[in-house]
Scaffold this motif. Structure first.
Motif, mmCIF file in Angstrom:
data_model
loop_
_atom_site.group_PDB
_atom_site.id
_atom_site.type_symbol
_atom_site.label_atom_id
_atom_site.label_comp_id
_atom_site.label_asym_id
_atom_site.label_seq_id
_atom_site.Cartn_x
_atom_site.Cartn_y
_atom_site.Cartn_z
ATOM 1 N N GLN A 158 26.402 -25.953 -42.251
ATOM 2 C CA GLN A 158 26.325 -24.650 -41.589
ATOM 3 C C GLN A 158 24.942 -24.021 -41.661
ATOM 4 O O GLN A 158 24.614 -23.143 -40.864
ATOM 5 C CB GLN A 158 27.373 -23.697 -42.182
ATOM 6 N N THR A 186 28.273 -17.090 -38.989
ATOM 7 C CA THR A 186 29.519 -17.582 -38.390
ATOM 8 C C THR A 186 30.041 -16.643 -37.301
ATOM 9 O O THR A 186 31.143 -16.848 -36.792
ATOM 10 C CB THR A 186 30.605 -17.739 -39.476
ATOM 11 N N PRO A 217 34.192 -25.000 -39.584
ATOM 12 C CA PRO A 217 33.355 -24.144 -40.436
ATOM 13 C C PRO A 217 34.207 -23.276 -41.353
ATOM 14 O O PRO A 217 35.417 -23.110 -41.139
ATOM 15 C CB PRO A 217 32.579 -23.292 -39.430
#
Length: 578
Positions: free
Chosen positions: A173, A363, A400
Motif C-alpha cells: 500500500q 485508502t 487493501p
C-alpha cells in the motif's frame, strides 16, 4: 488446522488482522484466537502467534508443552516470555526497517536468494535456536537474527523478528501520497514530475530492492511482499509435514493453473479506429482484455458494442489529470465519470484504473470505489522505466486494509497490481521474461498494460501483444479479464476448510461452500511422502475429475481436481491402519 493467536487486541494500529487475509488468500484452514486456552482447545497442528504474549507464566508453559508434544509454534514479532521455547533472546531493540537474507541450507529459506526488505523488526538473537539469516540495517550493520528455528521435544518453534503482516501491507500500500516521491538516484525513475501518482508512495529502495537488467534500466524483479507471504506459508507447510498432518489448501486458480495473465488497455485518445485495430490484434492473440475508457469523449456506441460482443470487459480509466470541469481529483468527479461511462456503454462498470496512475492520500480512493460497487482497481503500478516490475512487492491480487481508528478492516476492492506497459515501445520486450518467471513462481497475476493508440500506430507493439500472450501460454498461463479474476477470487474465498483427526492415524477434511465452485483444485499435504503410488483418499459429496501426487514449491501434495458442490463435502485421508 492452523491457529492464529493474536496478543495485540485493542491496538488500532496493528496489522495483525492482515495475517487472516494472507491465510485466506492462500486457501488454508485457520481459526483466530485471543487466548492461549482457546487456541489449545481447538487443537491446532500449527499455531501462529503475533504480538508480545504478555501472558502469565502458565500460558507460556502451555505453549511450551504444545511444542514439546509435537506442535509447530511460529512467533511473529516480539515473543518476550517465550524466549526459552523459541531458543532466542529478545534484545528490547526495534528497527523500523532492514533487509533479511535467508539461510541457503534450510528447506524453507533456501530459495530466498536476495535480501528481503522488512519492516517493524524486533531485536532478536538466536541462543539455542538455529539462525536462518541476519537482519542488516540501512547503514549495513547487523542488528540481529531475522528468523530462528529450534526443535523442542517432538515439535518445532520458529521465531520471526519482522512483523510479516506489517511488512506486506506497507510494501503493497505504500505511504500516503501527499507530495512527489524521491526519484531513483541513477536518473532511471524521475517520479518527482509534479504529478501525484501511486508510485510516489513507494517504500522499496532504489538501490537495494532493484536488480540490474542487461537490456536497460534496473527494475524491481523480485515481488518482496510475495516472498514474505510465501515464506510464512512454507513454514506452516513444513511444520504440518513434519507432524504428518494432511493440511489442505484450496489452490489459487482453477484447473491447477500455476498463474494467470491479464491484459489491460487504456483508451486515452479514444480513437475508434485504434480500437478496431486492437480488437483484430486481440482476436489474433486469442485473448480477452479489460478496456479502461477515459473521460472526456469516449468511443462511439458501435465501438462499445464491438468490444462487448467479442467478450472483453469495459472498465473506467478515471481521469484526474486536468483542472477543467469533471477531470480533477475528487470523489464528485470520480462519481461523474463512472456514471458517464455506464450510461455511454450500457453496462455496469466494476473495474477501474486511474489515468497516469494518479493517486492521492492513502485508502480514501478505495472508499470511493466501495461506495459505487467498483470491485477491482488496477492503479498500483509504474510510469517510469526504472520502476517497472514489482514496485509494490506483489503479483497477487490483494485486498487493501484500512485503519478506521477503532481497528483495522479489510476493504472490499481487489487490487490487481500492474507490472509494466507497452512492451517494445516503452521498455524492451525481454523484461516480460523475468516478470513472467516470478509470477509463475508465486502463482499470481502477470498484468501488462497496452494502449490501443500504440497498437494501432506501431506494428512492433501489436506484434508484442501477440508474442507476450504466446510466451505466457508457454509458461502455463491462462489470460483472464479483471472481472474474471475478481469473480474467481471472491468465489474461492467462500469455501471453508476444516481438517481434523479421526480414529488412529486417519484424518477428515470438511469442505463447506455456499455456492458451487467448478474446476476447483484442492491440494492436500501428503503425510506419507512420495512412496505412495495411489493417494489413500476417499470422498463424500465431492465430484472429482483427477487425483494425483504432485510436487509443488518443495512439498508433496495430493492434487484433487473437480467440482465443489454447494453444501458440505468430506475427504478422508486414511492412516496406516485405515
Amino acid at each position: 488446522m492452523i491457529g492464529l493467536l493474536v496478543h495485540d487486541r485493542g491496538r488500532a494500529s496493528s496489522y495483525s488482522v492482515y495475517l487472516e487475509e494472507i491465510l485466506s488468500h492462500a486457501g488454508l484452514p485457520f481459526a483466530r484466537h485471543e487466548t492461549v486456552a482457546g487456541a489449545m482447545r481447538d487443537g491446532p497442528a500449527v499455531l501462529l502467534s503475533i504480538g508480545r504474549p504478555m501472558g502469565s507464566r502458565a500460558e507460556c508453559e502451555e505453549l511450551e508443552r504444545f511444542v514439546q508434544t509435537g506442535g509447530t509454534l511460529i512467533q511473529i514479532g516480539d515473543g518476550t516470555g517465550l524466549d526459552k521455547v523459541l531458543g532466542v533472546r529478545y534484545t528490547g531493540s526495534f528497527e523500523e526497517e532492514g533487509w533479511w537474507t535467508g539461510a541457503p541450507d534450510h528447506p524453507v529459506t533456501r530459495e530466498c536468494h536476495v535480501p528481503l526488505h522488512a519492516f517493524a523488526i524486533t531485536g532478536m538473537k538466536a541462543i539455542t535456536a538455529m539462525s536462518l539469516g541476519a537482519i542488516v540495517s540501512r547503514e549495513g550493520a547487523n542488528v540481529g537474527d531475522g528468523i530462528a528455528v529450534r526443535q523442542a521435544g517432538d515439535g518445532i518453534a520458529v521465531a520471526i523478528a519482522p512483523d510479516v503482516a506489517t511488512t506486506i501491507v506497507r510494501i503493497q500500500q505504500g505511504i500516503p501520497v501527499e507530495r512527489d516521491g524521491a526519484p531513483a538516484p541513477d536518473g532511471t525513475a524521475p517520479i518527482d514530475d509534479g504529478i501525484l501518482k501511486a508510485e510516489d508512495g513507494l517504500v522499496l529502495d532504489w538501490e537495494r530492492d532493484r536488480q540490474p537488467f542487461d537490456r536497460g534500466a534496473p527494475f524491481f524483479q523480485v515481488p518482496v511482499a510475495d516472498e514474505w507471504r510465501k515464506l510464512l506459508v512454507r513454514f506452516i507447510l513444513w511444520g504440518a509435514e513434519r507432524q504428518g498432518v494432511p493440511l489442505p489448501m484450496l489452490w489459487y486458480w482453477p484447473g491447477g493453473l500455476s498463474a494467470v495473465g491479464h491484459l489491460s488497455l487504456d483508451s486515452d485518445l479514444n480513437e475508434d479506429e485504434a480500437a478496431m485495430t486492437t480488437l483484430r490484434v486481440l482476436d489474433q492473440a486469442d485473448v480477452k482484455a479489460t478496456w479502461c475508457v477515459m473521460y472526456p469523449g469516449g468511443y462511439r456506441s458501435a465501438t462499445y458494442t464491438a468490444i462487448r460482443s467479442q467478450g472483453h470487459e469495459l472498465a473506467l480509466h478515471y481521469n484526474a489529470m486536468k483542472d477543467d470541469a469533471r477531470s480533477r481529483w475528487g470523489e464528485d468527479d470520480f462519481d461523474f465519470q463512472w456514471r458517464w461511462l455506464q450510461e455511454r456503454s450500457g453496462v455496469p462498470i466494476v473495474t477501474n484504473k486511474n489515468h497516469y496512475l494518479r493517486w492521492e492520500g492513502e485508502t480514501e480512493f478505495y472508499r470511493w470505489c466501495e461506495r459505487r460497487g467498483i470491485r477491482v482497481d488496477q492503479t498500483k503500478g509504474p510510469t517510469k522505466q526504472g520502476d517497472i516490475g514489482f514496485l509494490f512487492g506483489s503479483c497477487h491480487p490483494w485486498f487493501p486494509i484500512e485503519d478506521t481508528g477503532d481497528g483495522m478492516r479489510r476493504m472490499a476492492v481487489l487490487e490487481i497490481p500492474l507490472l509494466t506497459q507497452d512492451l517494445v515501445w516503452t521498455v524492451p520486450f525481454e523484461v516480460c521474461r523475468p516478470l513472467l518467471d516470478r509470477c509463475v513462481q508465486h502463482h499470481g497475476v502477470a498484468h501488462f498494460l497496452f494502449h490501443p493508440h500504440h497498437i494501432h500506430t506501431k506494428p512492433e507493439v501489436a506484434r508484442a501483444v501477440i508474442a507476450l500472450t504466446e510466451v505466457g501460454r508457454e509458461w502455463g498461463l491462462a489470460w483472464w479479464t479483471a472481472e474474471e479474476i475478481d469473480r474467481w477470487e471472491r468465489l474461492r474465498r467462500q469455501v471453508d476448510l476444516v481438517c481434523r483427526k479421526i480414529g488412529t492415524g486417519g484424518w477428515e477434511i470438511h469442505v463447506r461452500s455456499p455456492r458451487e465452485v467448478p474446476d476447483a483444485t484442492l491440494l492436500i499435504l501428503a503425510p506419507g511422502g512420495r512412496e505412495r503410488e495411489i493417494p489413500p483418499l476417499s470422498f463424500s459429496g465431492l465430484t472429482t475429475d483427477r487425483v494425483r501426487l504432485k510436487r509443488m514449491d518443495g512439498f508433496d501434495f495430493y492434487e484433487v481436481r473437480g467440482t465443489i458442490r454447494a453444501g458440505d463435502a468430506h475427504v478422508r485421508v486414511r492412516g496406516d491402519s485405515g
